[in-house]
Design a protein around this motif. Sequence first.
Motif, PDB file in Angstrom:
ATOM      1  N   SER A 176       0.792  -1.231   0.000  1.00 51.67           N
ATOM      2  CA  SER A 176       0.000   0.000   0.000  1.00 51.67           C
ATOM      3  C   SER A 176       0.824   1.282   0.000  1.00 51.67           C
ATOM      4  O   SER A 176       0.455   2.244  -0.678  1.00 51.67           O
ATOM      5  CB  SER A 176      -0.938   0.006   1.217  1.00 51.67           C
ATOM      6  OG  SER A 176      -1.863  -1.059   1.141  1.00 51.67           O
ATOM      7  N   VAL A 180       3.321   4.484  -3.395  1.00 50.71           N
ATOM      8  CA  VAL A 180       3.090   5.921  -3.236  1.00 50.71           C
ATOM      9  C   VAL A 180       4.401   6.648  -2.975  1.00 50.71           C
ATOM     10  O   VAL A 180       4.747   7.631  -3.644  1.00 50.71           O
ATOM     11  CB  VAL A 180       2.099   6.188  -2.080  1.00 50.71           C
ATOM     12  CG1 VAL A 180       1.921   7.693  -1.867  1.00 50.71           C
ATOM     13  CG2 VAL A 180       0.754   5.531  -2.374  1.00 50.71           C
ATOM     14  N   LEU A 211       1.096   2.795  -9.541  1.00 48.57           N
ATOM     15  CA  LEU A 211       0.359   3.546  -8.533  1.00 48.57           C
ATOM     16  C   LEU A 211      -1.105   3.696  -8.928  1.00 48.57           C
ATOM     17  O   LEU A 211      -1.998   3.539  -8.091  1.00 48.57           O
ATOM     18  CB  LEU A 211       0.998   4.924  -8.353  1.00 48.57           C
ATOM     19  CG  LEU A 211       0.346   5.844  -7.307  1.00 48.57           C
ATOM     20  CD1 LEU A 211       0.393   5.207  -5.935  1.00 48.57           C
ATOM     21  CD2 LEU A 211       1.035   7.207  -7.291  1.00 48.57           C
ATOM     22  N   ARG A 215      -4.276   2.322  -6.854  1.00 50.08           N
ATOM     23  CA  ARG A 215      -5.313   3.234  -6.371  1.00 50.08           C
ATOM     24  C   ARG A 215      -6.697   2.823  -6.869  1.00 50.08           C
ATOM     25  O   ARG A 215      -7.685   2.916  -6.125  1.00 50.08           O
ATOM     26  CB  ARG A 215      -5.003   4.661  -6.835  1.00 50.08           C
ATOM     27  CG  ARG A 215      -3.787   5.339  -6.208  1.00 50.08           C
ATOM     28  CD  ARG A 215      -3.903   5.445  -4.701  1.00 50.08           C
ATOM     29  NE  ARG A 215      -3.263   4.316  -4.012  1.00 50.08           N
ATOM     30  CZ  ARG A 215      -3.535   3.948  -2.778  1.00 50.08           C
ATOM     31  NH1 ARG A 215      -4.479   4.564  -2.097  1.00 50.08           N
ATOM     32  NH2 ARG A 215      -2.908   2.939  -2.221  1.00 50.08           N
ATOM     33  N   VAL A 218      -7.814  -0.176  -4.804  1.00 50.35           N
ATOM     34  CA  VAL A 218      -8.261   0.245  -3.468  1.00 50.35           C
ATOM     35  C   VAL A 218      -9.612   0.952  -3.553  1.00 50.35           C
ATOM     36  O   VAL A 218     -10.488   0.752  -2.705  1.00 50.35           O
ATOM     37  CB  VAL A 218      -7.202   1.163  -2.817  1.00 50.35           C
ATOM     38  CG1 VAL A 218      -7.719   1.720  -1.492  1.00 50.35           C
ATOM     39  CG2 VAL A 218      -5.904   0.404  -2.591  1.00 50.35           C
ATOM     40  N   PHE A 219      -9.780   1.776  -4.586  1.00 47.04           N
ATOM     41  CA  PHE A 219     -11.053   2.466  -4.803  1.00 47.04           C
ATOM     42  C   PHE A 219     -12.184   1.451  -4.941  1.00 47.04           C
ATOM     43  O   PHE A 219     -13.248   1.593  -4.320  1.00 47.04           O
ATOM     44  CB  PHE A 219     -10.954   3.323  -6.066  1.00 47.04           C
ATOM     45  CG  PHE A 219     -12.178   4.150  -6.354  1.00 47.04           C
ATOM     46  CD1 PHE A 219     -12.292   5.444  -5.870  1.00 47.04           C
ATOM     47  CD2 PHE A 219     -13.220   3.630  -7.117  1.00 47.04           C
ATOM     48  CE1 PHE A 219     -13.429   6.216  -6.142  1.00 47.04           C
ATOM     49  CE2 PHE A 219     -14.357   4.389  -7.392  1.00 47.04           C
ATOM     50  CZ  PHE A 219     -14.462   5.687  -6.904  1.00 47.04           C
ATOM     51  N   SER A 232     -10.867   6.224  -0.242  1.00 52.68           N
ATOM     52  CA  SER A 232      -9.656   5.492  -0.628  1.00 52.68           C
ATOM     53  C   SER A 232      -8.531   6.433  -1.042  1.00 52.68           C
ATOM     54  O   SER A 232      -7.366   6.039  -1.048  1.00 52.68           O
ATOM     55  CB  SER A 232      -9.967   4.521  -1.777  1.00 52.68           C
ATOM     56  OG  SER A 232     -10.328   5.228  -2.958  1.00 52.68           O
ATOM     57  N   ILE A 233      -8.881   7.666  -1.377  1.00 51.45           N
ATOM     58  CA  ILE A 233      -7.849   8.644  -1.729  1.00 51.45           C
ATOM     59  C   ILE A 233      -6.908   8.870  -0.550  1.00 51.45           C
ATOM     60  O   ILE A 233      -5.703   9.073  -0.713  1.00 51.45           O
ATOM     61  CB  ILE A 233      -8.497   9.972  -2.169  1.00 51.45           C
ATOM     62  CG1 ILE A 233      -9.339   9.758  -3.428  1.00 51.45           C
ATOM     63  CG2 ILE A 233      -7.441  11.045  -2.406  1.00 51.45           C
ATOM     64  CD1 ILE A 233     -10.151  10.966  -3.836  1.00 51.45           C
ATOM     65  N   ASN A 235      -6.337   6.584   1.696  1.00 51.72           N
ATOM     66  CA  ASN A 235      -5.942   5.269   2.178  1.00 51.72           C
ATOM     67  C   ASN A 235      -4.506   5.199   2.697  1.00 51.72           C
ATOM     68  O   ASN A 235      -4.248   4.529   3.711  1.00 51.72           O
ATOM     69  CB  ASN A 235      -6.155   4.232   1.077  1.00 51.72           C
ATOM     70  CG  ASN A 235      -5.622   2.867   1.434  1.00 51.72           C
ATOM     71  OD1 ASN A 235      -4.537   2.482   1.006  1.00 51.72           O
ATOM     72  ND2 ASN A 235      -6.380   2.114   2.220  1.00 51.72           N
TER      73      ASN A 235
END
Length: 268
Positions: A176, A180, A211, A215, A218-219, A232-233, A235
């Motif tokens: 995760s 990033v 990435l 993302r 996760v979204f 999720s932004i 996260n």
Amino acid sequence: FKGQSHARGEWLLFSDADTIHAPESLGHSMQFAREKGLQMVTLLPNLTGETFWEKLLQPIAGAILMISFPLHKSNNPASPVAFANGQYILIQRDLYNRIGTHEALKGFFLEDIAMAKAAKILKGPMMVVPSPTLYQTRMYKNFQEIWHGWSRIFYYIFEKHVVRLCFSIALILIVSLMPVFCTIGLAAWLIVQGSLSDYAAGILGVAIAQLVIMRLTVFRYYALSGSNPYYSILNPIGCMIMIGILTDSIRKIYSKKGMTWRGTTYAK
């Protein structure tokens, strides 16, 4: 659990007071159990949340549980992995009595996990089933409750093994957070260099693509878990907080003070 001594049916349903059940919940569960030839069914709920921290952190905590206790292993009689959710356990009375009822489980902090392990040892067919439409629950109401509640759950669900807790921390960092940090770090380094070669541009493109894929994943996960997907932004922030919660579980292990919950102290 005292109600089971007054029940007369072949099956028993154990649930928490803070759960909200759909009218068809019990009927669907019983039908599923009979069709699959099961003696125990435990359902995973829709975790609802009203505050910012609930909507951000609850999906992350749920993901850690599902990664640590994969459904295909929990539902495999040959696998030692056992999981149950005490918020909803439908169990055949015969198996419940062979386990020793809750009297045999009262020394365990997580009675539901202990029940699942006992059921597997006794070869009682069981399954863990996601069922967000059949019932829902709101576990915690603020940041403090989330921190303390999940810290105690991780403390016991990983059986106080520091290595397993460290593995979860490493997984969060690698899956995760690293994409990033690496993308931001690489972009910043290229800006400082003031030039962008074809090779560097290729590496940056791969990092950005990775990435973006992460993302979007996760979204999608936040949406499927019933939480607002736009949370999720943030996260990565939630993941850093979850690392803090897991680290607190490790601290509790080394403190050797055990765990106190609802007036009961459980030994280390």
